[in-house]
Design a protein around this motif. Structure first.
Motif, PDB file in Angstrom:
ATOM      1  N   ARG A  81      35.146  55.142  29.152  1.00 32.66           N
ATOM      2  CA  ARG A  81      34.355  55.411  30.349  1.00 32.66           C
ATOM      3  C   ARG A  81      35.215  55.976  31.474  1.00 32.66           C
ATOM      4  O   ARG A  81      34.807  56.894  32.189  1.00 32.66           O
ATOM      5  CB  ARG A  81      33.649  54.136  30.808  1.00 32.66           C
ATOM      6  N   ASN A 132      22.857  59.275  31.377  1.00 31.87           N
ATOM      7  CA  ASN A 132      23.013  58.548  30.111  1.00 31.87           C
ATOM      8  C   ASN A 132      23.239  57.059  30.309  1.00 31.87           C
ATOM      9  O   ASN A 132      22.935  56.265  29.426  1.00 31.87           O
ATOM     10  CB  ASN A 132      24.189  59.137  29.319  1.00 31.87           C
ATOM     11  N   ASP A 133      23.803  56.676  31.446  1.00 30.95           N
ATOM     12  CA  ASP A 133      24.132  55.259  31.689  1.00 30.95           C
ATOM     13  C   ASP A 133      23.421  54.801  32.958  1.00 30.95           C
ATOM     14  O   ASP A 133      23.941  54.934  34.055  1.00 30.95           O
ATOM     15  CB  ASP A 133      25.643  55.095  31.832  1.00 30.95           C
ATOM     16  N   SER A 135      23.134  52.025  34.286  1.00 26.91           N
ATOM     17  CA  SER A 135      23.838  51.021  35.083  1.00 26.91           C
ATOM     18  C   SER A 135      24.718  51.661  36.150  1.00 26.91           C
ATOM     19  O   SER A 135      25.148  50.994  37.087  1.00 26.91           O
ATOM     20  CB  SER A 135      24.689  50.133  34.171  1.00 26.91           C
TER      21      SER A 135
END
Length: 226
Positions: A81, A132-133, A135
């Protein structure tokens, strides 16, 4: 104590108790057999206890290995990440530089022809990867706003532009909004941040649960927590 020692012990004791002949022999046999059975049971209990301890040790070792594998996997994902964030940051800086250069070119053209047509969203649209994430929706929206500002998109078009970059749950949330809310970027932003825990309450909860990462120095941890 051996079996022979037990016979000698109980033979001597039986004589002292006044036993003799067949009665003495039967009594000694019974006593020796009882002691031997007790000894066998004790040995069996010890054996089972040792087996249980060995089993517990094996299970604890397996759990420890599993925890180690999970920590290694989490570390690998964090590193991936971080590398992805670095690549995206470099790409963002490159796009911002391109946008500034293009704005200068457009400014020169505008000075020559004020009434000329302004660049549209379609012409200026940069290549932004989809969300895509969820969070990290707060970072994604900040990145999106930088693009929109750099390319001079009118804020009235931001919500429509953003909807093309949403997918899965984020897109479902957008489609659940009323037409008025769906065309208001501030309303869309507020709903997405709140849904994925990136509002005030969500960040407070994350701050209270934040912990240092493996091999992370104190200064880096403090900056990440801040």
């Amino acid at each position: 104590m051996s079996e022979l020692d037990l016979y000698a012990k109980y033979l001597d004791l039986g004589v002292k108790l006044g036993r003799s002949g067949e009665d003495l022999a039967t009594w000694v046999e019974d006593k020796v057999r009882q002691d031997m059975e007790r000894n066998d049971r004790q040995i069996e209990r010890e054996r089972k206890r040792e087996e249980m301890e060995m089993q517990n040790q094996r299970e604890e070792k397996e759990r420890e290995m599993q925890r180690h594998r999970e920590e290694m996997e989490m570390q690998r994902q964090r590193e991936e990440r971080e590398m992805q964030n670095q690549r995206e940051e470099r790409e963002l800086k490159r796009l911002e530089l391109e946008a500034k250069t293009k704005k200068l070119e457009l400014g020169s053209r505008a000075s020559a022809d004020v009434a000329g047509p302004k660049p549209s969203y379609g012409v200026q649209r940069p290549k932004i990867p989809p969300l895509n994430d969820p969070s990290q929706v707060d970072l994604y929206l900040e990145r999106f706003e930088r693009h929109a500002t750099a390319f001079g998109w009118p804020e009235s078009e931001w919500a429509s532009c953003l909807s093309n970059l949403l997918q899965d749950e984020a897109l479902s949330i957008f489609l659940s909004l009323s037409p008025a809310e769906g065309s208001d970027y501030q309303a869309v932003q507020r709903v997405l941040l709140q849904r994925f825990g990136c509002d005030r309450n969500g960040f407070r909860s994350k701050f209270l649960s934040v912990k240092p990462r493996a091999a992370e120095d104190f200064g880096t941890f403090i900056n990440r927590a801040r």
